[in-house]
Each structure stands twice: as C-alpha cells, then as structure tokens.
Design an enzyme around this catalytic site. Structure first.
Site, PDB file in Angstrom:
ATOM      1  N   ASN A 384     -11.617   0.088   0.281  1.00  7.23           N
ATOM      2  CA  ASN A 384     -12.182  -0.215   1.619  1.00  7.23           C
ATOM      3  C   ASN A 384     -12.395   0.822   2.311  1.00  7.23           C
ATOM      4  O   ASN A 384     -13.447   1.405   2.506  1.00  7.23           O
ATOM      5  CB  ASN A 384     -11.476  -1.619   2.290  1.00  7.23           C
ATOM      6  CG  ASN A 384     -12.360  -2.192   3.438  1.00  7.23           C
ATOM      7  OD1 ASN A 384     -13.005  -1.574   3.778  1.00  7.23           O
ATOM      8  ND2 ASN A 384     -12.110  -3.485   3.630  1.00  7.23           N
ATOM      9  N   ASP A 385     -11.260   1.366   2.849  1.00  7.99           N
ATOM     10  CA  ASP A 385     -11.291   2.459   3.962  1.00  7.99           C
ATOM     11  C   ASP A 385     -12.018   3.985   3.495  1.00  7.99           C
ATOM     12  O   ASP A 385     -12.681   4.491   4.142  1.00  7.99           O
ATOM     13  CB  ASP A 385     -10.114   2.938   4.616  1.00  7.99           C
ATOM     14  CG  ASP A 385      -9.572   1.777   5.379  1.00  7.99           C
ATOM     15  OD1 ASP A 385      -9.982   0.761   6.014  1.00  7.99           O
ATOM     16  OD2 ASP A 385      -8.086   1.419   5.371  1.00  7.99           O
ATOM     17  N   VAL A 386     -11.681   4.143   2.230  1.00 12.65           N
ATOM     18  CA  VAL A 386     -12.305   5.516   1.544  1.00 12.65           C
ATOM     19  C   VAL A 386     -13.787   5.142   1.351  1.00 12.65           C
ATOM     20  O   VAL A 386     -14.335   6.210   0.926  1.00 12.65           O
ATOM     21  CB  VAL A 386     -11.639   5.730   0.254  1.00 12.65           C
ATOM     22  CG1 VAL A 386     -10.281   5.965   0.591  1.00 12.65           C
ATOM     23  CG2 VAL A 386     -11.691   4.729  -0.641  1.00 12.65           C
ATOM     24  N   PHE A 424      -6.619  -0.996   5.038  1.00  9.58           N
ATOM     25  CA  PHE A 424      -5.264  -0.708   5.488  1.00  9.58           C
ATOM     26  C   PHE A 424      -5.434  -0.104   7.046  1.00  9.58           C
ATOM     27  O   PHE A 424      -4.321  -0.477   7.820  1.00  9.58           O
ATOM     28  CB  PHE A 424      -4.568   0.591   4.690  1.00  9.58           C
ATOM     29  CG  PHE A 424      -3.180   0.654   5.083  1.00  9.58           C
ATOM     30  CD1 PHE A 424      -1.977  -0.521   4.998  1.00  9.58           C
ATOM     31  CD2 PHE A 424      -2.754   1.912   5.413  1.00  9.58           C
ATOM     32  CE1 PHE A 424      -0.936  -0.140   5.053  1.00  9.58           C
ATOM     33  CE2 PHE A 424      -1.238   1.948   5.595  1.00  9.58           C
ATOM     34  CZ  PHE A 424      -0.614   1.115   5.331  1.00  9.58           C
ATOM     35  N   ALA A 425      -6.555   0.311   7.203  1.00 12.26           N
ATOM     36  CA  ALA A 425      -6.599   0.923   8.732  1.00 12.26           C
ATOM     37  C   ALA A 425      -7.077  -0.122   9.617  1.00 12.26           C
ATOM     38  O   ALA A 425      -6.886  -0.056  10.896  1.00 12.26           O
ATOM     39  CB  ALA A 425      -8.064   1.839   8.787  1.00 12.26           C
TER      40      ALA A 425
END
Length: 459
Positions: A384-386, A424-425
């Site tokens: 997700n974040d990446v 996670f962020a």
C-alpha cells in the site's frame, strides 16, 4: 583453571573477527546469506569458548543456568516465529542486546575509578538503555500493540532537551565521583529517552528505526568491550554499529529522507494523516480471480509488487508458482521490490527467497520503475504505502517525499487486498480510484490460488 595461553586466545579472537567480517559480507547477498549466518555463529562460538578457557570462571553454575535458560527461550522462538513476525523478533533481540551491554557496564562501575573508563561506562549505560526501550517500543508498533502512527504531545521537545541535559550532567557526575548512583540515573534517563525517541516516529519510517537502534546496540557493545578490556567485543560491536549505520543511511536515502529528518521530524512539525478507512466509502472498480486470469492471458510483461499483506497471508509460494507458470508461457515476469516493503529492510527478499524465487527475478525500485511504462499488468499483492501517490502529492503526509514504485505508469494495475483499509502509515491510497486500477478483495493466498488455477486452465 586457565587451559589456553594468551597467544592461542589472541589467535582465536582474530579468527572470530575474520569470521564476523566474512559473515557481514555474505549477508549482503541472498545467495550467501545462509552460509554467512553459519560463519557468524561459528565466530561467536569460537570467541566464547576461547574466553571461557582462558580465565578462571567464577559462579560457573550460574553461567551454565543462564545459557540453558536462554537456549530454552531462544530456540523455540526462532523455530516458531512466522516470517511476518521476523521484524518483531529482530527488534526484541536488538533490545535485549542493548540491555545486556548496559548491565555489563553497570556491574563494572564499582571495579574502576579511572575517569576514562567511567566515561565509557556512562556512554554504554545511556545508549544501552535507549536501545532497550526504543527497540521494544518498535516491537509494539510492529506487533500492533501500539499505534503505528507518530505519537507526540505538547512539551515533548522541551522534555527531550531536559533529558539530554540531565544525561550529560549525570554522566559528568559519574566521571567525577565514581558514585554508582549516577550510573543508575543514566540508565533511567536512557530508558525514558528510548521511549520518547521512537514514539514520534510512525508509519513507513519504522523499518529504518530498527536498523538505527541496531547501530545503537553495536555502539553499546563496542563500549562495553572497552570497559571490560575485551578486544573482540570492541571489534564485534564496531562491526554491528558500522553496518547498522550504513544500512540506516542507505534506507533513509532510498526513502528520500535524512536520518535526522526521520528521527527528529516529529519534533519540528505536526505530522498529519488522512483519516483511516475513508476510502471504504468511495466506489472502486472490483473484479474476481477469473478476470485477473484473463488479463494475465493477454499480458506479455507483468510485474508483481509484494508487500506486508503477502507475508501475512503466506501467499509468497502461490505468487512464486504463478510467476513460474507465466514465465513458462514466455511472459516476462519480475517482482518489483521496494527497499522498505514489509516491516524491515530486505523483508520481501527473504520472503521470496523462501519460496525459491530466482534472485534475478527480484528487481529493486530504481531498476523496476522505468519498466512500468512498458508493463501490461502490475499485480500489487498486499502493498500500500510503497505505491501510494501521496508520497509525491500530499505535503504533510507521513510518507511525503518517499520514493515509491510508480505502478500507475503501467497499462493496468490490480490490487489484491483483504480490505480497503489504509497501510501501515495510516493514510488512504488515491490510486484505488484510478480508472486503470482494479481491486480483488480477499485473502491474498486464496485469491492467488484461484488466479493460478484459472491461469492453468487457459494454458
């Protein structure tokens, strides 16, 4: 009784140091990592045996009991730990190492009145305390016991400054007086500093904190080597501290950050984040495993982007088999690896190596990003974040400035996700609403298994 003369002990220490260096070199490549671990373990065994056979050991039964208890705890933990929990295990082991170095230095306070030695003791107990609690706060963030978001409160900056000043004052008092009470004060300050240092660090920066705290532990161990007059501890600690520092700087560079910006960024400004879960109220384009199989049937270039969700679902073997089946058809398939995908540096590399994915099929971010423009389909599995464009478009976002995998450049993107919840962020991903993006909701392992079965039927 001393069984080994000093010359033999020195030779053993040199051999152990060489093995440590070879182990670190080998850990830089997945092909040699397993052998490197064995070399490092052999070096540690040689060093411990050489020391034990060169001194008159007191309290031998306490030493044996400690070794037995440690083995009883460590062996089952290492065997049973899931790949998704490996970062937590690393954080816990790292914290224990820092705490051990601090305890060794505390014991030595009463054995020396040399100001130089006492200064090293002060440094060791402080850094060891920071590493101990900092590592366990990191463990809590990774395990979900603590929120993964940055935690700040009014007065945090002033409190940190006061604690640093107090640490300097206590260290000075320890050097001047040799009174053990100041060493205990330093430990207490270090424990509090460790908590306050890591709490304001959130989201995608947590993997970098692991390597930073590893460097702290290495420095503490090196300093304890000076306190004990043990050259091998000094060498081993220096190697760990140096490698941890190099890795921290490399990870920070990969995220487009500075180490000081990561550690102290939350003290300078408020970190904002989108409300988690808002994306669930917006329409997205969904499809099923059979639809993905049809897209794969027409694709000539495919990139699979793994993330933490792949690890949680245990879907790496299914992903590896899917890639193998497609490759057998002549499809160009690679895995796009972001340096901080997962929960620790190299998490995805280790996971996919376990599934026997060829090393040349793991393509790092700088190499894979140009490929997306000519890629027919990208499968994002649990990441997700990446891949979140907020890293480029949303100033104030916890991941703003972090280089991402530019999957949006591909012709078609399919996310395999359990839900539309943030990563996670803690921020939503606007890419979910791009017209070229589709989402398959469900457990990644089950979804990939169904896609694989459908792909095989169209062979």
């Amino acid at each position: 009784m001393k069984l080994l003369p000093p010359e033999v002990v020195t030779a053993c220490y040199i051999l152990a140091a060489v093995l440590f260096i070879l182990a670190l070199k080998g850990l830089g490549n997945p092909r040699t990592a397993r052998r490197a671990n064995l070399l490092g373990a052999a070096g540690a065994a040689i060093a411990v045996l050489a020391f034990c056979l060169s001194v008159e050991l007191r309290n031998i039964w306490w030493i044996i009991a400690a070794v037995v208890v440690g083995a009883i705890i460590a062996v089952p933990a290492a065997r049973r730990v899931q790949m998704t929990q490996m970062p937590q295990l690393v954080a816990a082991f790292n914290g224990v190492g820092g705490g051990a170095a601090a305890l060794v230095a505390l014991v030595e306070v009463g054995h020396s009145d040399n100001p130089g030695t006492l200064g090293v003791v002060a440094f060791t107990v402080l850094i060891g305390g920071v590493s101990l609690t900092g590592s366990f706060v990191t463990f809590g963030k990774l395990q979900g016991i603590l929120t993964s978001r940055a935690v700040t409160f009014p007065g945090l900056r002033a409190l940190m400054v006061l604690l640093v000043v107090a640490a300097l004052a206590a260290g000075t008092a320890l050097v001047l007086t040799g009174d053990a009470v100041w060493s205990f004060a330093l430990v207490a300050i270090g424990l509090v500093l460790g908590v306050l240092l890591v709490l304001p660090i959130g989201g995608a920066d947590v993997p970098i904190v692991i390597s930073l705290l590893n460097a702290f532990t290495g420095l503490a161990v090196a300093a304890s080597g000076i306190v004990l007059g043990n050259v091998l501890l000094l060498i081993a600690g220096t190697l760990v501290g140096a490698s941890g520092t190099i890795l921290t700087m490399a990870m920070a560079k990969a995220m487009g950050r500075t180490v000081t910006g990561i550690v102290f960024g939350a003290f300078r400004a408020h970190v904002s984040a989108a409300a988690g879960g808002a994306a669930a109220d917006r329409p997205v384009r969904t499809m099923g495993p059979d639809d993905v199989a049809i897209l794969l049937d027409y694709a000539q270039r495919v990139v699979i982007v793994p993330g933490y969700g792949l690890a949680v679902a245990g879907a790496h073997h299914a992903a590896a088999e899917l890639a193998e089946v497609l490759r057998a058809r002549g499809v160009d398939v690679v895995f796009g690896i972001h340096p901080v995908a997962g929960r620790m540096p190299g998490h995805m590399n280790v996971l996919l190596a376990e599934a026997n994915v060829p090393y040349d099929a793991l393509v790092e971010m700088d190499e894979v990003n140009p490929r997306f423009r000519t890629t027919d389909l990208v499968l994002v599995v649990g990441a997700n974040d990446v891949v979140n464009p907020a890293a480029k478009t949303s100033p104030g976002s916890p991941i703003y400035g972090m280089p991402i995998l530019t999957v949006a450049d591909a012709q078609q993107v399919v996310f395999l996700k359990r839900s539309l919840n943030p990563g996670f962020a803690g921020i939503d991903n606007e890419l979910f609403f791009d017209p070229k993006v589709s989402i398959v909701l469900g457990d990644a392992k089950h979804t990939l298994t169904k896609i694989l079965a459908a792909v095989k039927t169209t062979a």
